[in-house]
Design an enzyme around this catalytic site. Structure first.
Site, mmCIF file in Angstrom:
data_model
loop_
_atom_site.group_PDB
_atom_site.id
_atom_site.type_symbol
_atom_site.label_atom_id
_atom_site.label_comp_id
_atom_site.label_asym_id
_atom_site.label_seq_id
_atom_site.Cartn_x
_atom_site.Cartn_y
_atom_site.Cartn_z
ATOM 1 N N ASP A 39 0.920 -1.066 -0.037
ATOM 2 C CA ASP A 39 0.028 -0.031 0.082
ATOM 3 C C ASP A 39 0.717 1.314 -0.006
ATOM 4 O O ASP A 39 1.837 1.412 0.673
ATOM 5 C CB ASP A 39 -0.848 0.090 1.334
ATOM 6 N N ILE A 40 0.497 2.111 -0.849
ATOM 7 C CA ILE A 40 1.451 3.521 -1.047
ATOM 8 C C ILE A 40 1.370 4.264 0.297
ATOM 9 O O ILE A 40 2.144 5.037 0.385
ATOM 10 C CB ILE A 40 0.741 4.241 -1.841
ATOM 11 N N ASN A 97 -12.959 -3.332 2.177
ATOM 12 C CA ASN A 97 -13.971 -2.402 2.241
ATOM 13 C C ASN A 97 -14.876 -2.406 0.982
ATOM 14 O O ASN A 97 -14.283 -2.653 -0.012
ATOM 15 C CB ASN A 97 -13.340 -1.068 2.300
ATOM 16 N N GLU A 105 -12.320 2.984 -1.688
ATOM 17 C CA GLU A 105 -12.068 4.327 -2.270
ATOM 18 C C GLU A 105 -11.482 3.885 -3.868
ATOM 19 O O GLU A 105 -11.714 4.745 -4.604
ATOM 20 C CB GLU A 105 -10.881 5.068 -1.852
ATOM 21 N N VAL A 106 -11.224 2.796 -3.953
ATOM 22 C CA VAL A 106 -10.640 2.251 -5.215
ATOM 23 C C VAL A 106 -11.586 0.970 -5.779
ATOM 24 O O VAL A 106 -11.645 0.272 -5.044
ATOM 25 C CB VAL A 106 -9.232 1.551 -4.994
ATOM 26 N N HIS A 110 -10.141 -5.365 -3.510
ATOM 27 C CA HIS A 110 -8.597 -5.303 -2.814
ATOM 28 C C HIS A 110 -8.874 -5.931 -1.509
ATOM 29 O O HIS A 110 -9.824 -5.214 -0.702
ATOM 30 C CB HIS A 110 -7.775 -4.208 -3.075
ATOM 31 N N HIS A 112 -6.990 -5.746 1.902
ATOM 32 C CA HIS A 112 -5.908 -5.281 2.719
ATOM 33 C C HIS A 112 -5.526 -6.483 3.885
ATOM 34 O O HIS A 112 -6.282 -6.882 4.385
ATOM 35 C CB HIS A 112 -6.337 -4.199 3.553
HETATM 36 P P1 5GP Z 1 -9.884 1.213 0.065
HETATM 37 O O1 5GP Z 1 -10.209 2.467 1.220
HETATM 38 O O2 5GP Z 1 -10.501 1.368 -1.208
HETATM 39 O O3 5GP Z 1 -10.136 0.074 0.959
HETATM 40 O O4 5GP Z 1 -8.239 1.108 0.184
HETATM 41 C C1 5GP Z 1 -7.643 1.879 -1.179
HETATM 42 C C2 5GP Z 1 -6.009 1.795 -0.790
HETATM 43 O O5 5GP Z 1 -5.150 1.872 -1.853
HETATM 44 C C3 5GP Z 1 -5.602 2.847 0.195
HETATM 45 O O6 5GP Z 1 -4.830 2.021 1.655
HETATM 46 C C4 5GP Z 1 -4.610 3.569 -0.346
HETATM 47 O O7 5GP Z 1 -3.488 3.887 0.260
HETATM 48 C C5 5GP Z 1 -4.069 2.472 -1.431
HETATM 49 N N1 5GP Z 1 -3.565 3.242 -2.558
HETATM 50 C C6 5GP Z 1 -4.272 4.110 -3.444
HETATM 51 N N2 5GP Z 1 -3.843 4.581 -4.792
HETATM 52 C C7 5GP Z 1 -2.684 3.675 -4.453
HETATM 53 C C8 5GP Z 1 -1.722 3.542 -5.507
HETATM 54 O O8 5GP Z 1 -1.683 4.375 -6.473
HETATM 55 N N3 5GP Z 1 -0.676 2.651 -5.327
HETATM 56 C C9 5GP Z 1 -0.808 1.702 -4.352
HETATM 57 N N4 5GP Z 1 0.409 0.853 -4.170
HETATM 58 N N5 5GP Z 1 -1.793 1.968 -3.190
HETATM 59 C C10 5GP Z 1 -2.510 2.743 -3.406
#
Ligand code: 5GP
Length: 125
Positions: A39-40, A97, A105-106, A110, A112
């Site tokens: 994760d970034i 999520n 958010e994405v 995915h 985690h």
């Molecule tokens: P969500 O809230 O959708 O469950 O989590 C999205 C996750 O993707 C977040 O923890 C965020 O830090 C990670 N993320 C977003 N953009 C990128 C990216 O460009 N590269 C990586 N490696 N992680 C990302």
């Protein structure tokens, strides 16, 4: 902003681009079914993301539409990543999520994978 998990899959999402190799990621595992990368913006000492290769918006979409082979392959990949990172003995946490209340958010499924330190209670209140 949280995504709407009922929308069709958007091929332009950031994880689709990572899958296609269009943007860089710290890829630590891949097989026929899944890819894992760091994760970034890590929220724990270990914070790895595992995504299926298939185009699925969320856990809801994946559990409804993915084939048995995709589901088995993805679940096994998550386990393989945790073992490869040495997380089994100390323990770890999985999180997926989904949508607004989940804070997703994405819009590509995915999971985690958190670990590397005691993680506390499930959800901060
Ligand atoms: P969500 O809230 O959708 O469950 O989590 C999205 C996750 O993707 C977040 O923890 C965020 O830090 C990670 N993320 C977003 N953009 C990128 C990216 O460009 N590269 C990586 N490696 N992680 C990302």
């Amino acid at each position: 902003m949280a995504i709407d998990p009922t929308q069709p899959y958007d091929d332009g999402n950031i994880f689709a681009k990572i899958l296609r190799g269009e943007i860089p990621s710290n890829r630590i595992y891949e097989d026929e079914w899944a890819v894992a990368f760091e994760d970034i913006n890590p929220q724990a000492a270990v914070h790895t993301l595992v995504i299926p290769r298939g185009a699925y918006v969320s856990w809801d979409d994946f559990s409804a539409r993915a084939s048995d082979a995709e589901i088995a392959g993805f679940v096994r990949a998550v386990g393989a990543v945790a073992r490869a990172k040495g997380l089994v003995e100390p323990g770890y946490r999985l999180l997926a999520n989904v949508g607004g209340h989940g804070g997703q958010e994405v819009p590509h499924l995915h999971v985690h994978l958190f670990g590397g330190e005691p993680l506390g209670r499930m959800i901060a209140r």
